[in-house]
Design a protein around this motif. Sequence first.
Motif, PDB file in Angstrom:
ATOM      1  N   ARG A 101      67.873   6.522  20.162  1.00  0.00           N
ATOM      2  CA  ARG A 101      66.417   6.709  20.177  1.00  0.00           C
ATOM      3  C   ARG A 101      66.047   8.010  20.868  1.00  0.00           C
ATOM      4  NH1 ARG A 101      64.507   0.428  21.166  1.00  0.00           N
ATOM      5  NH2 ARG A 101      65.341  -0.260  19.178  1.00  0.00           N
ATOM      6  N   GLY A 104      68.110  11.691  17.945  1.00  0.00           N
ATOM      7  CA  GLY A 104      67.982  11.202  16.570  1.00  0.00           C
ATOM      8  C   GLY A 104      68.818  12.030  15.607  1.00  0.00           C
ATOM      9  N   GLY A 124      60.416   4.111  12.631  1.00  0.00           N
ATOM     10  CA  GLY A 124      61.058   4.564  13.859  1.00  0.00           C
ATOM     11  C   GLY A 124      60.210   4.276  15.083  1.00  0.00           C
ATOM     12  N   ILE A 127      60.148   0.407  15.873  1.00  0.00           N
ATOM     13  CA  ILE A 127      61.336  -0.142  16.520  1.00  0.00           C
ATOM     14  C   ILE A 127      61.425   0.338  17.955  1.00  0.00           C
ATOM     15  CG2 ILE A 127      62.656  -0.373  14.381  1.00  0.00           C
ATOM     16  CD1 ILE A 127      64.208   2.108  15.197  1.00  0.00           C
ATOM     17  N   ARG A 174      60.488  11.167  10.099  1.00  0.00           N
ATOM     18  CA  ARG A 174      60.876   9.852  10.606  1.00  0.00           C
ATOM     19  C   ARG A 174      61.593   9.996  11.943  1.00  0.00           C
ATOM     20  NH1 ARG A 174      64.902   7.185   6.549  1.00  0.00           N
ATOM     21  NH2 ARG A 174      66.345   8.661   7.442  1.00  0.00           N
ATOM     22  N   ILE A 178      60.193   9.013  16.338  1.00  0.00           N
ATOM     23  CA  ILE A 178      60.743   8.244  17.467  1.00  0.00           C
ATOM     24  C   ILE A 178      60.641   9.054  18.762  1.00  0.00           C
ATOM     25  CG2 ILE A 178      62.307   6.850  16.059  1.00  0.00           C
ATOM     26  CD1 ILE A 178      64.610   8.583  17.089  1.00  0.00           C
TER      27      ILE A 178
END
Lengths: 274, 293
Positions: A101, A104, A124, A127, A174, A178
């Motif tokens: 995380r 990436g 992303g 989660i 994406r 995160i």
Amino acid sequence: MNPSTRPNSASDTLENNDIVIRTENVSIFYGAFQAVRNVFLDVPKNNVVALIGPSGCGKSTLLRCYNRLNDLIPGARVEGKIAYQGVDLYDPKIDPVEVRRRIGMVFQKANPFPKSIYENVAFGARINGFKGNMDELVERSLRGSALWDEVKDKLKESGLSLSGGQQQRLCIARTIAIEPEVILMDEPCSALDPISTLRVEDLMHELKKQFTIIIVTHNMQQASRVADMTAFFNAEATEGGSRFGYLVEYDKTYNIFNAPKQQATQDYVSGRFG
Amino acid sequence: MAHSSSQSAPLDNQFAVSSGRKMFGNIMTALVFSCVAIAAIPLVSILFMVITKGLGGLTPAVFTDLPPAAGVAGGGFRNAITGTLITCLIGALISVPFGVLTAVYTIEFGRGNKLSQFVSFCTNILSGVPSIIAGLFAYGIVVLATGTFSAVAGGIALSVLMLPIIIRTSEEGFKSIPRDTRLAATGIGATNFQSVTQIILPAAMPFIATGVTLALARAAGETAPLLFTALFNQYDAKSIWEPTATLSVLIYNFAISPYKNQQALAWVAALIVVLLILVVSILARIVSRRKVY
């Protein structure tokens, strides 16, 4: 290996000494087979670091170690130390999911999820337990990957309906979503046409203001265009006939392409082999 | 010179197909077509028989009335229709979660390892188990234990038959998802649970839905495992712990009965089973058409 014999580490000569990832004497094994040997490589913050070299030199293998994707390969093993902001990534207490995380990965082949464009980006963040304004984050991430203007009217459409270059930028969006600190890119442009490649390269210049990027590329022009630092890897055969990769030279990109210290680097960047 | 003459001249003899070979080709084509026709005969004749014999008796009463007693005219089999739906539903409720989760293990987490190979082997064997053995199994563990025939016992027997179908199709669904997609989820920090529930399962959903509908179609027509598990009931079952009528057992009972009316109802029930399976199969085709990969 004795630290005094480490191959040209450039970290001593760097102006920016804020090191995000330290790679100390790292060797990577698949079972008994040693794929990568004794790598020392420090990644400075907000830089683009390119890993170049011929096929089989272990540059992708090394890249995957930075977010512990090699954990998925049975028998893969890392020796030495990879430290992210001082923390040993291979400490048994470290949760690989948490590592990924913060660090990436963007893959060689664009691999959007079979979901809408919006959901691809939101996945992303979700989660990761993102609680803020999702619409805003999706827009910011898509703008960040220079895709917003092309998709803002069709966010509900499948991510798989986009062109190859758009898909790859969706994958970058994406990953941005995160909010990692480091983005790893494994030959992100190898399946893209020159125009899409140029867009992704422009994007990297923007992204490095916010992120640190490590990119594996076969394309030397690309490395010279996007990277601040370049590491040249080479492969060598052992007596047994198997090949292992090792770091030949790591320096500022300009130096690698214009004043390499090693003959092998000189040969490679001038196109004499590889 | 040779060039221009070969263009204008008729096809050279050496390139003409010999009449023997041409004839052989025609014979083989005819043979293949007749095999297709022969293969279609059972299906077409079954449909023809069921429709001609069943369509006449297809009245609203069939869906609203209870089975008639021997020698009584009229009647229907609403209890058998609901019974079939309920036993199939119980079978699906048991076999779908077990089947899908088994496939999640064998493909997502244990692909190629000893345990998943063993599970696949067992699945193959299970799909070859005669349905009456599944009935015997449910009889042993449910009917004997609870002391009564019931829809639950029937549903459990059916779930044994549905399980291998659902495992197989789910496995196919998971296999169709590229490795890259899994890596993508893992590469940005998804846990196994997140990537299975949010990426893998939705992407494999058309396959899973196909498997479930195929399994339901199979279960709806099964008779042998229901004969001594759900048994039969002249009336509506008051709970799922009572003997329950099903279409297939009703057909079995009424087809061998000497009474004309009951025989006619058996044909109607057969038509409804065939229609049910047809509808379910069409549904399966529709859901599997929107494949993701």
